[in-house]
Each structure stands twice: as structure tokens, then as C-alpha cells.
Scaffold this motif. Sequence first.
Motif, mmCIF file in Angstrom:
data_model
loop_
_atom_site.group_PDB
_atom_site.id
_atom_site.type_symbol
_atom_site.label_atom_id
_atom_site.label_comp_id
_atom_site.label_asym_id
_atom_site.label_seq_id
_atom_site.Cartn_x
_atom_site.Cartn_y
_atom_site.Cartn_z
ATOM 1 N N VAL A 19 0.835 -1.211 0.000
ATOM 2 C CA VAL A 19 0.000 0.000 0.000
ATOM 3 C C VAL A 19 0.864 1.252 0.000
ATOM 4 C CG1 VAL A 19 -1.767 1.250 1.251
ATOM 5 C CG2 VAL A 19 -1.835 -1.210 1.179
ATOM 6 N N GLY A 20 1.822 1.305 0.926
ATOM 7 C CA GLY A 20 2.765 2.404 0.908
ATOM 8 C C GLY A 20 3.908 1.974 -0.006
ATOM 9 N N ARG A 21 5.121 1.861 0.538
ATOM 10 C CA ARG A 21 6.215 1.378 -0.292
ATOM 11 C C ARG A 21 6.343 -0.125 -0.168
ATOM 12 N NH1 ARG A 21 10.624 4.475 3.160
ATOM 13 N NH2 ARG A 21 8.968 5.978 3.059
ATOM 14 N N TYR A 22 7.031 -0.762 -1.117
ATOM 15 C CA TYR A 22 7.246 -2.208 -1.032
ATOM 16 C C TYR A 22 8.542 -2.459 -0.276
ATOM 17 C CZ TYR A 22 8.513 -6.928 -2.204
ATOM 18 O OH TYR A 22 8.892 -8.235 -2.112
ATOM 19 N N ASP B 216 3.783 5.792 4.985
ATOM 20 C CA ASP B 216 3.812 4.435 4.447
ATOM 21 C C ASP B 216 3.694 3.369 5.523
ATOM 22 O OD1 ASP B 216 6.203 5.132 1.794
ATOM 23 O OD2 ASP B 216 4.021 5.190 1.849
ATOM 24 N N THR B 220 -0.871 3.593 7.065
ATOM 25 C CA THR B 220 -1.481 2.418 6.447
ATOM 26 C C THR B 220 -2.161 1.535 7.483
ATOM 27 O OG1 THR B 220 0.699 1.402 6.533
ATOM 28 C CG2 THR B 220 -0.030 2.211 4.413
ATOM 29 N N PHE B 315 -1.689 6.709 -1.589
ATOM 30 C CA PHE B 315 -0.369 6.446 -1.050
ATOM 31 C C PHE B 315 0.691 6.427 -2.119
ATOM 32 C CE2 PHE B 315 -1.312 5.678 3.266
ATOM 33 C CZ PHE B 315 -2.574 5.122 3.307
#
Lengths: 151, 332
Positions: A19-22, B216, B220, B315
Motif C-alpha cells: 500500500v505504501g512502499r514495497y 507508508d 497504512t 499512497f
Amino acid sequence: MTSRGTPSRFLQSVLQNGVGRYVCQLKRISLIFSKNGQSSLGAREFIEEGVVDFAQNNPGTVVYVSPQSCRIPKIVAEYLNGNVKEEAITSKTSQQIVELITKLTNQSGLDIIRIRKPVHTDSPSIQGQWHPFTNRPLSIGPIGPQKQQAN
Amino acid sequence: MASGYIVNRGVLTFGIHYQHVCRNVLLTQTREKKRWMKAYTLLMERKLKIEGPPPPKPRAQKPNWDYHAEVQAFSSRLKESFSPELLKTAFVNPCYIQSEQERRQALGVDSEMAALVLGDNIQLHRQGLEFTKSFLSDWCRASFPSLPSMGVVAIVAHLTSHPVVCHVARNLAIEDLTMSAQFPVPDEILHSTFLAVIGALQESSGAERAGLFLRDFLVTQLVGKDLFEMWSVVNPMGLLVEELSKRNMALPEPRLTRSAGASTVLPLYFVGLYSDKKLLAEAPGETILAAEEEAARVALRKLYGYTENRRPCDFSAAEQPRAPGLQSFSSS
């Protein structure tokens, strides 16, 4: 065993990963092999050729190489959610070890058990979940079949 | 079981296999059925049942551990560039320094010979906490402009609470790198270590990168959560009346819209709230009062824009949401 007798889980990600960074979920990988055994031949070849490239391509994973006198060479992978996975690489070739390590890198650390549904959503309904009163005219009295309107 | 024996080489021994570990140590093994094995395993299992499993050991005390490499991997895994000294300082807790000094004193090590040169993370923790609270409040206000300040405070308090922060810290491998006196690391200390890491990130890379990090990983955690799970409102109807009077709308009138099974064990009533003859919200409940309260909550969710079917937060943008009117530019 049937699916009721074996453990199962729902599809999920660790800490809402994409959802945010991987974040690559593999945090540590240890190669345990023997310096002289025949079963560790593939492991030794992999250490000669491939392990440095792997470590450079995955800067977020710490690679430990520990030669010990052992009968079965192993790869121990530790993931961010705390799970530890051990895989034996007895008599595997260097290529097979490369594939195995790629597979381990791409996994999240969640258990490899039956996934109950191949989908997951946090907003299952956009227009509102249907219930038996949807699209019926308001009525307080007893509920029966709707009278057809005369055209 | 292998044990070292001194063997009389004059005697012929059958059935025992010798293995030289080094010149003075000889291990013996027998390959036949070991009749003592069953009794030994049962004894060990009984001992395990009485004493319970062995206490967990920190990862640093298990084999294959290189602190410097782990810290470097931590920063590249998160795609952030931390300054190494700041990050290592962020992981050191005051309780660890205290316990180390006590240990050195107990061992009789001269404090001048082996001075413990470690700064602790209190300053970074304070900075991180302040920054986190201000960033989260700004983010909440920007994403939910109609949410009142009490709601924003409640959401920020939930996101910075111990359970949420410790859950995030454990799944980011911060517990492995934390230096603390006790193991397993207590929630309080893990919480302060996480905030110290945020402080370190803010000092190393600036407020924008730290903001993206918080977005992030902390924001979330709001995915899938309902507003009133985080914000406990005792009187939703009173709050709704206040909100409507602020917006100069008529006061809500509850009306029973549908009912079923009134005389059964599981009655169902739908109560609708009407403001100036227009429907605000409708909700079900087991009693009429319960349905009315639930309808007030649904109406509040609609007013604050925190419904389940709202447009999801963005995001993917590589920068924080800015207030409208300011020019936004993409950061590399």
C-alpha cells in the motif's frame, strides 16, 4: 488430510506491504554448508559464483555464509514477521540453489498453508450491502410479498 | 551418546567406532540400537513439561549476527538513507546503558579502561514523538477536512498508541536491533525506540522523507479501521445535534422506517434520521434506542467523510498531501 484437518489462513500481507512502499520481507539468509562434503558441492559452487551478486542485488538482506562440518547443507531464511524457514540444499546444483533463493526472496514470511480465498478487500461494498429491506418501500407492519403496481 | 574415553589400545574393541576430534580428544559412537535413548528422551520431555520451554534469547545472542551489517540492511530495506551514527544511537536505550554499566562494575572492569561511550536515544525519541504527532495531525486534517479536532486527536492517539506502534516495529525488525536491558523488549521501550528511529530519520534525511515514512508505515494501519473504533463517542446523538447546528441544518428527527419481528426474540428496527424532511442516515438495531444511536453514528460518519466506501487515501504520491492553494512539485 482434508482442508478442515490442516491449518489455513486468509490472504493477507505483512503490515499492508504494497500500500505504501514495497519492503522486501526477507531480512536474513544463512548458508550452512560443509567444506568437504559431496552434498555441499552445489552450495560451494553457488558461493563461488552467485552469492556476491545476490547480496549486491538485495541490499536489504543480510547474507551469512557459515562453513561447518554438517551432513546436510541448509539455507535458513528469516523474514520480517519473525518466521524462520529452513530448506535443505543437499546435492542441488548451483542453478537450483539460485532459483530456490529467488523464490525465498519473493515470499512474504507468512505460512505456506491453504489460503481460504484468493481475494481480500477492506471495502467489500460500495453501494451498500444488500439486505432484505433494500429497494422495498418503507413499512412498519407485517412483511409480505410486494403488491404489483397496476400499470 | 558420544563421550571422550581414554582407550587402551592393547584391547580389541568390537562395535565401538572412534573419531578423533583432535589429538587428545577421542569420541566414541556405537551404531547398534541404543537402549538408553527412550528413557533419556522421556526424561527430557518430563523435565520440559515441569520447567516449561526455555526463555527466548535475543537474536544478537544466536549465531550469525553482524550488528553493523544488520543496521545497514535495515536502512536499505526501507529505501531510506539514515546517517549510521544517528541510527545506532537511536537503538540504544538508557536502560541498556545502565545495565551495561552495572555489569561492568560487577565484573570489576575499571571504568576508565573500558569506558562505555554510547549516547542514548532520549533526545531523538522526544524529537520523533513531536514530529510524528504534528505530521499525523496535519495528515488527518488534510484528508478529512470536516473531522473535528477531537476526532483528529483520537485518531492520532490511536496511531501513536503502544499496540499499533509495537506491531509496526516488530514487523520491521526493530526489535532485533534494539539494545535494551530486558528481553523480550517491553512495549514501552520498543515504542520509544521506534520514535527515536523516526527522529533519526528526520535529522538525517529531512522532514519530507520522514513524513513519507510515517505515511507508508503508520498511516497504512488505518486501512480497514472504522472511525468509532478509534474514537469512543459516548453520546453520538448529542454530537450530531452539535454538528448540524454548526452547519445551520435543521435538528435531526428520528422516525421508525421499518420493523420486523417486534414480538420475537430477535426484533429488528430500522430508524431513519431526517433533517428538514430529508433523510440523513438509516440504521438497524435490536431495540429502537439502539437503532437510533447507530443511525446517529452512521450520520456522523457521512458528515465527516469517514464512510467505508469513501475514496481510498492516495499512497502513491511521492509527497505528502498539501493544502489546496500551494503549488505541488514532484520530489525525486
